[in-house]
Design a protein around this motif. Structure first.
Motif, PDB file in Angstrom:
ATOM      1  N   ASP A 164     -47.971  32.959   3.105  1.00 18.12           N
ATOM      2  CA  ASP A 164     -47.259  31.715   2.862  1.00 18.12           C
ATOM      3  C   ASP A 164     -45.802  32.096   2.613  1.00 18.12           C
ATOM      4  O   ASP A 164     -45.390  33.206   2.942  1.00 18.12           O
TER       5      ASP A 164
ATOM      6  N   HIS B  96     -45.930  34.920  -0.425  1.00 19.19           N
ATOM      7  CA  HIS B  96     -46.963  35.943  -0.517  1.00 19.19           C
ATOM      8  C   HIS B  96     -47.469  36.362   0.853  1.00 19.19           C
ATOM      9  O   HIS B  96     -47.405  35.594   1.806  1.00 19.19           O
TER      10      HIS B  96
ATOM     11  N   MET C 285     -52.735  34.052  -6.312  1.00 21.48           N
ATOM     12  CA  MET C 285     -51.565  33.360  -5.777  1.00 21.48           C
ATOM     13  C   MET C 285     -51.334  32.040  -6.498  1.00 21.48           C
ATOM     14  O   MET C 285     -50.196  31.641  -6.689  1.00 21.48           O
ATOM     15  N   GLN C 286     -52.402  31.390  -6.898  1.00 23.05           N
ATOM     16  CA  GLN C 286     -52.301  30.109  -7.568  1.00 23.05           C
ATOM     17  C   GLN C 286     -51.948  30.253  -9.048  1.00 23.05           C
ATOM     18  O   GLN C 286     -51.422  29.329  -9.641  1.00 23.05           O
ATOM     19  N   ALA C 287     -52.232  31.417  -9.634  1.00 20.30           N
ATOM     20  CA  ALA C 287     -51.968  31.644 -11.061  1.00 20.30           C
ATOM     21  C   ALA C 287     -50.468  31.770 -11.301  1.00 20.30           C
ATOM     22  O   ALA C 287     -49.754  32.358 -10.493  1.00 20.30           O
TER      23      ALA C 287
ATOM     24  N   LYS D 212     -56.316  35.119  -3.304  1.00 18.68           N
ATOM     25  CA  LYS D 212     -55.847  33.741  -3.201  1.00 18.68           C
ATOM     26  C   LYS D 212     -55.838  33.064  -4.567  1.00 18.68           C
ATOM     27  O   LYS D 212     -54.968  32.239  -4.854  1.00 18.68           O
ATOM     28  N   LYS D 213     -56.782  33.415  -5.431  1.00 17.84           N
ATOM     29  CA  LYS D 213     -56.811  32.863  -6.787  1.00 17.84           C
ATOM     30  C   LYS D 213     -55.598  33.352  -7.578  1.00 17.84           C
ATOM     31  O   LYS D 213     -55.011  32.604  -8.348  1.00 17.84           O
TER      32      LYS D 213
END
Length: 87
Positions: free
Chosen positions: A40, A43, A83-85, A80-81
């Motif tokens: 994205d 990242h 990345m959201q943190a 991916k988890k």
């Protein structure tokens, strides 16, 4: 430690600039034969095997301020988890 050549590792990289990140992943692909699996704006997630992961991480750290290794994981779901943190 399991030493199967089939075990893969995903490396989550945070990039400052998308163009520099693309250049870095392209060079890593030429040197270590890694593949970019997801990206994205900030990242990239690259796939490597368990034997080259330390060398790839060192090469990313040598690159300077343009990229930073966030985590190394056995599954893309954990990357991916992360990345959201919030960092």
């Amino acid at each position: 430690m399991k030493c199967s050549p089939y075990r893969k590792r995903y490396i989550l990289i945070q990039v400052v600039n998308r163009q520099q990140g693309d250049f870095l992943v392209k060079n890593l692909g030429k040197i270590f034969h890694v593949k970019e699996k997801y990206r994205d704006q900030k990242h990239s997630i690259i796939l490597t095997d368990q034997f080259l992961k330390d060398q790839v991480c060192l090469q990313i750290q040598k690159n300077g301020d343009s990229a930073m290794v966030i985590t190394v994981s056995g599954t893309i779901k954990k990357c991916k988890k992360m990345m959201q943190a919030p960092v």
